[in-house]
Design an enzyme around this catalytic site. Sequence first.
Site, PDB file in Angstrom:
ATOM      1  N   GLU A 122      -4.910  -4.344  -4.139  1.00 15.65           N
ATOM      2  CA  GLU A 122      -4.539  -3.741  -5.267  1.00 15.65           C
ATOM      3  C   GLU A 122      -3.208  -3.095  -4.835  1.00 15.65           C
ATOM      4  OE1 GLU A 122      -6.412  -2.844  -7.777  1.00 15.65           O
ATOM      5  OE2 GLU A 122      -7.283  -1.061  -6.984  1.00 15.65           O
ATOM      6  N   THR A 138       0.032   0.783 -14.045  1.00 16.09           N
ATOM      7  CA  THR A 138      -0.458   1.938 -13.226  1.00 16.09           C
ATOM      8  C   THR A 138       1.321   1.690 -12.343  1.00 16.09           C
ATOM      9  OG1 THR A 138      -2.482   0.850 -12.379  1.00 16.09           O
ATOM     10  CG2 THR A 138      -1.841   2.229 -10.745  1.00 16.09           C
TER      11      THR A 138
END
Length: 307
Positions: free
Chosen positions: A128, A181
């Site tokens: 991530e 993101t």
Amino acid sequence: MKSIKIFAPATVANLSCGFDVLGCCLDTVGDEMIISLTSEPGVRITKIEGADLPLDTKKNVAGVAVEALLKNCKNEIGVDIEIYKKIKAGSGIGSSAASSAGAVWAVNHLLESPFTSHKLVEFAMAGEKLASGNAHADNVAPALLGGFTLVRSYAPLDVIKLHTPQDLVMTVIHPQIEVKTSDARSVIKQNVTLKQAIHQWGNVGGLVSGLFTEDYDLIGRSLEDVIIEPMRSILIPEFANVKEAAIKQGALGCGISGSGPSIFALSKGMDTAKKVAEAIREVYIKTGLDFDIHISKINNQGVKIIN
Ligand code: HSE
């Protein structure tokens, strides 16, 4: 050579009130991966289908996550990874998390589970970090533990699996525009007022309590975000109309899925979830944009082996 094929599930992070701390796992959307242990030490991404992603281990979230795991192993281990992407990148339903979580789960399984699921969350967070510049755990935790999860603390990492009421069904619309993101994080102001914070932590407590007591009305009342949604919803076409249509059809709540552009609506029962899907489809057809709609029960298991 030991090898397994797995389903790596999509996830809905934040769940309105719980930015970076709440998430849940889906059942009908996810990637497939084949992970093999080999005699040649090191991690190799040998195949990617369905997306234009790097084969270079250090640039691929699955590669980086597995390298984080292998650093914690005494013996030299070799891993080959094949990725069959079904979750579109930048969709807001945990595409990078599925690859990271799926890969570490499978390697751990092939090694006969030296690490707990909670430890795997830490390894998957390395993926991530590569994907968005931030090691958030609210997608990888539900992908690995299944159901609903809460990140109570990041330092030290403290992830809690919550209860999943049986009748909850998720409807997700994915407008086919890419919202990275990292971009969706850059629009967020770094300060909140005390009034906003009070509102938000009341809802986080309400949602967690509603899940454990299977109080669907309380779950619905708590699916509210006074901090992030007002800033991010402007990036999503028709967000307000989708939300209004979903609630009108009986959804308990509706909000941005992760960093968007997907929008989720949580309903009690499949019939309502299908009506919600139809209503939001009607809103989106008028935009002329391409979109996908997914309807899914909550996957209480997380990553799983398939044939
Ligand atoms: N909590 C993260 C964010 C999730 O909203 O940026 C990204 O899927």
